[in-house]
Write a protein that holds these residues in place. Sequence first.
Motif, PDB file in Angstrom:
ATOM      1  N   PRO A 132       0.815  -1.211   0.000  1.00  0.00           N
ATOM      2  CA  PRO A 132       0.000   0.000   0.000  1.00  0.00           C
ATOM      3  C   PRO A 132       0.854   1.268   0.000  1.00  0.00           C
ATOM      4  O   PRO A 132       0.338   2.367   0.090  1.00  0.00           O
ATOM      5  N   VAL A 133       2.182   1.131  -0.105  1.00  0.00           N
ATOM      6  CA  VAL A 133       3.114   2.252   0.047  1.00  0.00           C
ATOM      7  C   VAL A 133       3.772   2.590  -1.287  1.00  0.00           C
ATOM      8  O   VAL A 133       4.086   1.710  -2.084  1.00  0.00           O
ATOM      9  N   TYR A 134       3.994   3.886  -1.504  1.00  0.00           N
ATOM     10  CA  TYR A 134       4.726   4.339  -2.684  1.00  0.00           C
ATOM     11  C   TYR A 134       5.607   5.513  -2.282  1.00  0.00           C
ATOM     12  O   TYR A 134       5.443   6.110  -1.229  1.00  0.00           O
ATOM     13  N   CYS A 135       6.593   5.838  -3.128  1.00  0.00           N
ATOM     14  CA  CYS A 135       7.436   7.006  -2.883  1.00  0.00           C
ATOM     15  C   CYS A 135       6.698   8.227  -3.415  1.00  0.00           C
ATOM     16  O   CYS A 135       6.296   8.249  -4.578  1.00  0.00           O
ATOM     17  N   SER A 136       6.545   9.228  -2.574  1.00  0.00           N
ATOM     18  CA  SER A 136       5.781  10.416  -2.959  1.00  0.00           C
ATOM     19  C   SER A 136       6.460  11.218  -4.059  1.00  0.00           C
ATOM     20  O   SER A 136       5.806  11.980  -4.758  1.00  0.00           O
ATOM     21  N   THR A 137       7.758  11.040  -4.261  1.00  0.00           N
ATOM     22  CA  THR A 137       8.479  11.765  -5.305  1.00  0.00           C
ATOM     23  C   THR A 137       8.630  10.925  -6.565  1.00  0.00           C
ATOM     24  O   THR A 137       8.344  11.380  -7.667  1.00  0.00           O
ATOM     25  N   CYS A 138       9.080   9.673  -6.410  1.00  0.00           N
ATOM     26  CA  CYS A 138       9.336   8.785  -7.558  1.00  0.00           C
ATOM     27  C   CYS A 138       8.059   8.186  -8.136  1.00  0.00           C
ATOM     28  O   CYS A 138       8.057   7.723  -9.267  1.00  0.00           O
ATOM     29  N   GLN A 139       6.995   8.150  -7.323  1.00  0.00           N
ATOM     30  CA  GLN A 139       5.724   7.530  -7.709  1.00  0.00           C
ATOM     31  C   GLN A 139       5.893   6.040  -8.013  1.00  0.00           C
ATOM     32  O   GLN A 139       5.203   5.491  -8.862  1.00  0.00           O
ATOM     33  N   LYS A 140       6.816   5.367  -7.313  1.00  0.00           N
ATOM     34  CA  LYS A 140       7.047   3.933  -7.456  1.00  0.00           C
ATOM     35  C   LYS A 140       6.446   3.219  -6.251  1.00  0.00           C
ATOM     36  O   LYS A 140       6.623   3.650  -5.118  1.00  0.00           O
ATOM     37  N   THR A 141       5.746   2.101  -6.494  1.00  0.00           N
ATOM     38  CA  THR A 141       5.218   1.286  -5.409  1.00  0.00           C
ATOM     39  C   THR A 141       6.362   0.499  -4.818  1.00  0.00           C
ATOM     40  O   THR A 141       7.088  -0.189  -5.539  1.00  0.00           O
ATOM     41  N   LEU A 142       6.538   0.588  -3.502  1.00  0.00           N
ATOM     42  CA  LEU A 142       7.657  -0.062  -2.820  1.00  0.00           C
ATOM     43  C   LEU A 142       7.208  -0.565  -1.458  1.00  0.00           C
ATOM     44  O   LEU A 142       6.495   0.128  -0.739  1.00  0.00           O
ATOM     45  N   CYS A 143       7.642  -1.774  -1.082  1.00  0.00           N
ATOM     46  CA  CYS A 143       7.328  -2.320   0.241  1.00  0.00           C
ATOM     47  C   CYS A 143       8.094  -1.553   1.303  1.00  0.00           C
ATOM     48  O   CYS A 143       9.253  -1.175   1.107  1.00  0.00           O
ATOM     49  N   PHE A 144       7.455  -1.354   2.438  1.00  0.00           N
ATOM     50  CA  PHE A 144       8.085  -0.683   3.568  1.00  0.00           C
ATOM     51  C   PHE A 144       7.505  -1.307   4.826  1.00  0.00           C
ATOM     52  O   PHE A 144       6.615  -0.757   5.456  1.00  0.00           O
ATOM     53  N   THR A 145       7.978  -2.513   5.146  1.00  0.00           N
ATOM     54  CA  THR A 145       7.487  -3.248   6.304  1.00  0.00           C
ATOM     55  C   THR A 145       8.664  -3.676   7.167  1.00  0.00           C
ATOM     56  O   THR A 145       9.820  -3.471   6.801  1.00  0.00           O
ATOM     57  N   THR A 146       8.358  -4.328   8.282  1.00  0.00           N
ATOM     58  CA  THR A 146       9.425  -4.819   9.154  1.00  0.00           C
ATOM     59  C   THR A 146      10.178  -5.983   8.513  1.00  0.00           C
ATOM     60  O   THR A 146      11.326  -6.227   8.844  1.00  0.00           O
ATOM     61  N   LEU A 147       9.552  -6.689   7.589  1.00  0.00           N
ATOM     62  CA  LEU A 147      10.199  -7.830   6.939  1.00  0.00           C
ATOM     63  C   LEU A 147      10.831  -7.490   5.597  1.00  0.00           C
ATOM     64  O   LEU A 147      11.783  -8.145   5.178  1.00  0.00           O
ATOM     65  N   ARG A 148      10.291  -6.505   4.897  1.00  0.00           N
ATOM     66  CA  ARG A 148      10.817  -6.127   3.578  1.00  0.00           C
ATOM     67  C   ARG A 148      10.946  -4.613   3.512  1.00  0.00           C
ATOM     68  O   ARG A 148      10.000  -3.887   3.765  1.00  0.00           O
ATOM     69  N   ASN A 149      12.130  -4.152   3.150  1.00  0.00           N
ATOM     70  CA  ASN A 149      12.334  -2.714   3.004  1.00  0.00           C
ATOM     71  C   ASN A 149      12.774  -2.431   1.572  1.00  0.00           C
ATOM     72  O   ASN A 149      13.887  -1.987   1.318  1.00  0.00           O
ATOM     73  N   CYS A 150      11.890  -2.720   0.636  1.00  0.00           N
ATOM     74  CA  CYS A 150      12.170  -2.460  -0.777  1.00  0.00           C
ATOM     75  C   CYS A 150      12.314  -0.961  -1.028  1.00  0.00           C
ATOM     76  O   CYS A 150      12.992  -0.544  -1.963  1.00  0.00           O
ATOM     77  N   TYR A 151      11.691  -0.154  -0.182  1.00  0.00           N
ATOM     78  CA  TYR A 151      11.760   1.303  -0.315  1.00  0.00           C
ATOM     79  C   TYR A 151      13.213   1.770  -0.282  1.00  0.00           C
ATOM     80  O   TYR A 151      13.680   2.444  -1.187  1.00  0.00           O
ATOM     81  N   SER A 152      13.945   1.382   0.747  1.00  0.00           N
ATOM     82  CA  SER A 152      15.348   1.784   0.865  1.00  0.00           C
ATOM     83  C   SER A 152      16.202   1.100  -0.195  1.00  0.00           C
ATOM     84  O   SER A 152      17.098   1.717  -0.771  1.00  0.00           O
ATOM     85  N   GLU A 153      15.933  -0.178  -0.445  1.00  0.00           N
ATOM     86  CA  GLU A 153      16.716  -0.928  -1.434  1.00  0.00           C
ATOM     87  C   GLU A 153      16.629  -0.281  -2.815  1.00  0.00           C
ATOM     88  O   GLU A 153      17.636  -0.080  -3.483  1.00  0.00           O
ATOM     89  N   TRP A 154      15.422   0.062  -3.257  1.00  0.00           N
ATOM     90  CA  TRP A 154      15.239   0.656  -4.586  1.00  0.00           C
ATOM     91  C   TRP A 154      15.943   2.012  -4.682  1.00  0.00           C
ATOM     92  O   TRP A 154      16.615   2.290  -5.663  1.00  0.00           O
ATOM     93  N   HIS A 155      15.798   2.836  -3.662  1.00  0.00           N
ATOM     94  CA  HIS A 155      16.440   4.146  -3.684  1.00  0.00           C
ATOM     95  C   HIS A 155      17.964   4.023  -3.642  1.00  0.00           C
ATOM     96  O   HIS A 155      18.672   4.755  -4.334  1.00  0.00           O
ATOM     97  N   ARG A 156      18.473   3.088  -2.851  1.00  0.00           N
ATOM     98  CA  ARG A 156      19.922   2.883  -2.782  1.00  0.00           C
ATOM     99  C   ARG A 156      20.453   2.387  -4.130  1.00  0.00           C
ATOM    100  O   ARG A 156      21.455   2.879  -4.636  1.00  0.00           O
ATOM    101  N   ASP A 157      19.763   1.428  -4.744  1.00  0.00           N
ATOM    102  CA  ASP A 157      20.195   0.880  -6.046  1.00  0.00           C
ATOM    103  C   ASP A 157      20.159   1.940  -7.146  1.00  0.00           C
ATOM    104  O   ASP A 157      20.916   1.863  -8.110  1.00  0.00           O
ATOM    105  N   ASN A 158      19.272   2.914  -7.012  1.00  0.00           N
ATOM    106  CA  ASN A 158      19.166   3.990  -8.001  1.00  0.00           C
ATOM    107  C   ASN A 158      19.913   5.236  -7.572  1.00  0.00           C
ATOM    108  O   ASN A 158      19.715   6.309  -8.131  1.00  0.00           O
ATOM    109  N   ARG A 159      20.736   5.091  -6.532  1.00  0.00           N
ATOM    110  CA  ARG A 159      21.599   6.157  -6.015  1.00  0.00           C
ATOM    111  C   ARG A 159      20.819   7.404  -5.615  1.00  0.00           C
ATOM    112  O   ARG A 159      21.229   8.534  -5.889  1.00  0.00           O
TER     113      ARG A 159
END
Length: 100
Positions: A70-97
């Motif tokens: 249910p989470v997305y980045c307010s700037t990138c407009q990408k849907t990304l997980c942000f839970t205690t088990l999966r932090n795709c939000y940080s992973e995606w931003h880190r991978d894209n510098r």
Amino acid sequence: MLPASPFKLPPASPSIVPANAAPCPSAELPDAPGVGHLPAYFVEQMTNVAPKDRATAGRRACVVCKRKSPVYCSTCQKTLCFTTLRNCYSEWHRDNRICV
């Protein structure tokens, strides 16, 4: 003095950053590329959806793991997980510098 917390914090683990990743600029700088990248919920935009249907309608496929989130980045407009088990939000931003 504050009373001891009944909750135990996990031991600090080193942050996993790719060896070739450029260092992130400080978030205190106004021109830093990660400033303004904040997680938001799709449900916040769903004024026309009945409250009982928002949990289902407010989920999209994560661009990293393809699971529903249910989470997305307010700037990138990408849907990304942000839970205690999966932090795709940080992973995606880190991978894209993009530092967040």
